[in-house]
Design a protein around this motif. Structure first.
Motif, short mmCIF file in Angstrom:
data_model
loop_
_atom_site.label_atom_id
_atom_site.label_comp_id
_atom_site.label_asym_id
_atom_site.label_seq_id
_atom_site.Cartn_x
_atom_site.Cartn_y
_atom_site.Cartn_z
N LEU A 137 -70.16 -2.25 -1.62
CA LEU A 137 -70.87 -1.56 -2.72
C LEU A 137 -69.90 -1.14 -3.83
O LEU A 137 -70.31 -0.83 -4.94
CB LEU A 137 -71.62 -0.33 -2.19
N LEU A 138 -68.61 -1.11 -3.53
CA LEU A 138 -67.64 -0.72 -4.56
C LEU A 138 -67.27 -1.88 -5.48
O LEU A 138 -66.65 -1.66 -6.52
CB LEU A 138 -66.35 -0.18 -3.91
N GLU A 139 -67.66 -3.09 -5.08
CA GLU A 139 -67.32 -4.27 -5.89
C GLU A 139 -67.79 -4.08 -7.33
O GLU A 139 -68.96 -3.76 -7.56
CB GLU A 139 -68.00 -5.51 -5.31
N GLY A 140 -66.89 -4.29 -8.27
CA GLY A 140 -67.26 -4.19 -9.68
C GLY A 140 -67.34 -2.77 -10.20
O GLY A 140 -67.59 -2.55 -11.39
N GLN A 141 -67.16 -1.77 -9.36
CA GLN A 141 -67.21 -0.38 -9.83
C GLN A 141 -65.88 0.00 -10.49
O GLN A 141 -64.81 -0.44 -10.06
CB GLN A 141 -67.48 0.58 -8.66
N ALA A 142 -65.99 0.83 -11.52
CA ALA A 142 -64.79 1.24 -12.27
C ALA A 142 -63.86 2.07 -11.40
O ALA A 142 -64.28 2.64 -10.39
CB ALA A 142 -65.22 2.05 -13.50
N LYS A 143 -62.61 2.12 -11.80
CA LYS A 143 -61.63 2.97 -11.11
C LYS A 143 -61.41 4.23 -11.95
O LYS A 143 -61.64 4.17 -13.15
CB LYS A 143 -60.32 2.20 -10.93
N GLU A 168 -59.40 -0.40 -2.96
CA GLU A 168 -58.66 -0.17 -4.21
C GLU A 168 -58.86 1.26 -4.71
O GLU A 168 -59.17 1.51 -5.88
CB GLU A 168 -59.09 -1.20 -5.26
N ALA A 169 -58.69 2.17 -3.77
CA ALA A 169 -58.80 3.60 -4.07
C ALA A 169 -57.41 4.22 -4.02
O ALA A 169 -56.63 3.89 -3.14
CB ALA A 169 -59.72 4.28 -3.05
N GLY A 216 -68.43 11.89 -10.25
CA GLY A 216 -68.96 10.79 -11.07
C GLY A 216 -68.29 9.45 -10.81
O GLY A 216 -68.55 8.48 -11.53
N ARG A 217 -67.41 9.37 -9.81
CA ARG A 217 -66.70 8.12 -9.52
C ARG A 217 -67.23 7.51 -8.22
O ARG A 217 -67.55 8.24 -7.27
CB ARG A 217 -65.20 8.39 -9.35
N ALA A 218 -67.25 6.17 -8.20
CA ALA A 218 -67.76 5.47 -7.02
C ALA A 218 -66.91 5.82 -5.79
O ALA A 218 -65.68 5.78 -5.85
CB ALA A 218 -67.74 3.97 -7.27
N THR A 219 -67.60 6.15 -4.72
CA THR A 219 -66.94 6.72 -3.53
C THR A 219 -67.57 6.17 -2.26
O THR A 219 -68.77 5.93 -2.21
CB THR A 219 -67.11 8.27 -3.56
N ILE A 220 -66.73 5.98 -1.25
CA ILE A 220 -67.24 5.62 0.08
C ILE A 220 -66.98 6.79 1.02
O ILE A 220 -65.88 7.36 1.02
CB ILE A 220 -66.50 4.35 0.61
N VAL A 221 -67.99 7.15 1.79
CA VAL A 221 -67.83 8.20 2.80
C VAL A 221 -67.90 7.54 4.18
O VAL A 221 -68.86 6.82 4.47
CB VAL A 221 -68.93 9.28 2.70
N ASN A 222 -66.87 7.74 4.98
CA ASN A 222 -66.87 7.20 6.35
C ASN A 222 -66.43 8.27 7.34
O ASN A 222 -65.62 9.15 7.02
CB ASN A 222 -65.90 6.01 6.48
N ASN A 223 -66.92 8.11 8.54
CA ASN A 223 -66.58 9.00 9.64
C ASN A 223 -65.12 8.79 10.10
O ASN A 223 -64.56 7.71 9.93
CB ASN A 223 -67.56 8.68 10.78
N VAL A 224 -64.55 9.81 10.71
CA VAL A 224 -63.16 9.74 11.21
C VAL A 224 -62.96 8.54 12.15
O VAL A 224 -62.01 7.77 12.00
CB VAL A 224 -62.81 11.04 11.99
#
Ligand SMILES: Cc1cc2nc3c(=O)[nH]c(=O)nc-3n(C[C@H](O)[C@H](O)[C@H](O)COP(=O)(O)O)c2cc1C
Length: 404
Positions: free
Chosen positions: A67-73, A114-115, A195-203
Motif C-alpha cells: 500500500l506504500l507503493e507510490g506514496q510520497a516520502k 523506504e521509511a 499526514g504521511r503514509a504509514t504502516i502499523v505492524n505488531n511486534v
C-alpha cells in the motif's frame, strides 16, 4: 513436532537481550547484505512467505506493505507494542529476551518500506520492557547499527489505554491527541501519521522479518498450513499446569497443545471452555475445542477466531457467568466512549451480567443482553464494539443453561 524457531530462537540463552550475546548468536550478521538489496525484492520475499500480521487480525503483511507503493516520502513504520488484550503476553517476551531481533526487524522493514523513521508505541505500564528495549536501542546506536545511515527508531510510551492498541487510535495518541479510533476508509490505503503514509505492524510480525529474509520465503512457508504460514507465539493461561508462551507452527490441534505444552488441565479436572485468541475472540466449549486446530482457517471453522493466539483455558469449576462478568468489566472500563452504542452498551451489558452473577437479575436480562449485542454490532467506528458483541453472543450461545 520439529520446526524452526522464528522469533524465540535466542530465548533461554543467558543475557540474550544484550548486543554482544545476540550478535554471537546470529543477530545482524546479514543486515548489511540485505540492506544492499532493492527494497522491492524484500517486499516480494515477505509477500511470498505468506506472513500474516500477528496483532490479532491476521492481515497479509506483504500486501499491506504494498500500500506504500507510490506514496510520497517521508513514510513511517509504527510498531504496535501496546499488547493490552487480556490473555495475550507474547510481544513482551520478544522485547524481554531478544530486543535486538525486533530492532533488526525494524531496520529491514524500514529498508523495504523506504521509511527513514520508525516509532514503537508501548503500553505505559510496561516500564520494565520499556527500559529493556531502550537499553537495546542505546546499544545499537552506540555500535553504529542505528544512526546516520539507517532509520531512526523512537520508543514512545502510551498511558495504559487498551484502545490505543487499535492502530488508528494508536496513531492519534502518538500525534498527541486523545487515543480514539479514526473513521475507516472505504478502500485499502495506508495509515497516516502526521499526514504521511504509514504502516502499523505488531511486534511479533516485525520480529519475524529477519528469519524470513535470512532463510527465504520457502523456509517460512514450509511451516504451518497453506493459509496460515509459519509459526506463532501461542500463549497458554488459566487452568493449565504449565502456563506460558510457546512458539509453534500453525495448524496443531488445540487439545494437543493444551496437553503437550500446557501440561494438561490443573488437578486432573476436565476442560470446560477455551477463549482461543485473546479475550476478544468468542469462547469455545470443550466439545467445539475437540476437533479445533490452531490456524486462522481452523479457528474460523470451530466457530471462533485465532486472534493473537493467547488462549485462556477454563476448567469445569469455572462459572461462565463470572467469566463474562469479569470480561465485561474490562470492556466497560476500556471503551473509549467515542461511539454511543459501545460506550452505553458495554456499560449496560456489564451491569446486567453483574446482576446475574449476584443472582439478582432483571426479568428481561437475557433478551436485553442480546439486544445490546445486536445494537453495538456494526454501529461503531472500530471493531472493539463488534468484538464485545461477539464475546457476549459466544457465552450466551454456548453456555445458555448457566445464564438461564
Ligand atoms: C481494541 C483493539 C486493540 C488492539 N490492540 C492491539 C495490540 O495491543 N497490539 C497489536 O499489535 N494490535 C492490536 N490491535 C490490532 C491493530 O489495530 C492492528 O491491526 C495491528 O497492530 C496491525 O499489525 P499486524 O498486521 O502486524 O497484526 C488492536 C485492535 C483493536 C480493535
Amino acid at each position: 513436532m520439529s520446526h524452526d524457531l522464528v522469533v524465540s530462537a535466542r530465548f533461554g540463552i543467558a543475557n540474550s537481550h544484550t548486543l554482544i550475546v545476540a550478535q554471537a548468536h546470529g543477530a545482524y550478521t546479514q543486515l548489511s547484505t540485505l540492506l544492499a538489496q532493492p527494497p522491492q525484492s524484500l517486499v516480494q520475499t515477505v509477500i511470498d512467505s505468506g506472513l500474516r500480521g500477528k496483532g490479532g487480525g491476521g492481515a497479509p503483511t506483504g500486501a499491506k506493505w504494498q500500500l506504500l507503493e507510490g506514496q510520497a516520502k517521508p513514510r513511517y513504520l509504527v510498531v504496535n507494542a501496546d499488547e493490552s488484550e487480556p490473555g495475550t503476553f507474547k510481544d513482551r517476551h520478544i522485547i524481554e529476551h531478544d530486543p535486538h531481533l525486533l530492532i533488526e526487524g525494524i531496520l529491514l522493514s524500514c529498508h523495504a518500506l523506504e521509511a527513514k523513521a520508525a516509532y514503537i508505541y508501548m503500553r505505559g505500564e510496561y516500564r520494565f520492557w520499556h527500559d529493556r528495549l531502550q537499553s537495546a536501542l542505546d546499544e545499537a546506536y552506540g555500535a553504529g547499527i542505528l544512526g546516520a545511515h539507517s532509520c531512526d527508531i523512537t520508543l514512545h510510551r502510551g498511558a495504559g489505554a487498551y484502545i490505543c492498541g487499535e492502530k488508528s487510535a494508536l496513531l492519534e495518541s502518538l500525534e498527541g491527541y486523545r487515543g480514539q479510533p479514526r473513521l475507516k476508509p472505504h478502500r485499502p490505503e495506508p495509515e497516516w501519521l502526521w499526514g504521511r503514509a504509514t504502516i502499523v505492524n505488531n511486534v511479533e510480525t516485525i520480529a519475524s522479518i529477519p528469519y524470513i529474509l535470512y532463510k527465504g520465503a520457502q523456509a517460512y512457508r514450509a511451516m504451518g498450513t497453506k493459509e496460515s504460514a509459519g509459526t506463532l507465539l501461542f500463549g497458554l493461561s488459566g487452568h493449565v499446569n504449565r502456563p506460558g508462551v510457546y512458539e509453534l507452527p500453525f495448524g496443531m490441534p488445540l487439545l494437543e497443545v493444551i496437553e503437550t505444552y500446557g501440561g494438561g488441565i490443573r488437578d486432573g479436572r476436565a476442560l470446560k471452555a477455551v477463549i482461543p485468541g485473546g479475550a476478544s475472540t468468542p469462547v469455545l466449549t470443550a466439545e467445539q475445542a475437540k476437533n479445533a486446530t490452531l490456524s486462522y482457517e481452523g479457528m474460523k471453522l470451530a466457530g471462533s477466531a485465532l486472534g493473537t493466539g493467547g488462549m485462556i483455558i477454563m476448567d469445569e469449576s469455572t462459572s461462565m457467568v463470572d467469566a463474562l462478568d469479569n470480561l465485561l468489566a474490562f470492556y466497560r472500563h476500556e471503551s473509549c466512549g467515542q461511539c454511543t452504542p459501545c460506550r452505553e452498551g458495554t456499560h449496560w451489558a456489564s451491569s446486567i451480567v453483574h446482576d446475574i452473577a449476584r443472582r439478582q437479575p432483571r426479568s428481561d436480562a437475557l433478551p436485553t443482553l442480546k439486544n445490546i449485542a445486536r445494537t453495538i454490532n456494526g454501529q461503531t467506528i472500530c471493531v472493539f464494539g463488534p468484538a464485545v458483541a461477539d464475546v457476549i453472543n459466544g457465552f450466551l450461545r454456548n453456555f445458555p443453561q448457566e445464564f438461564a
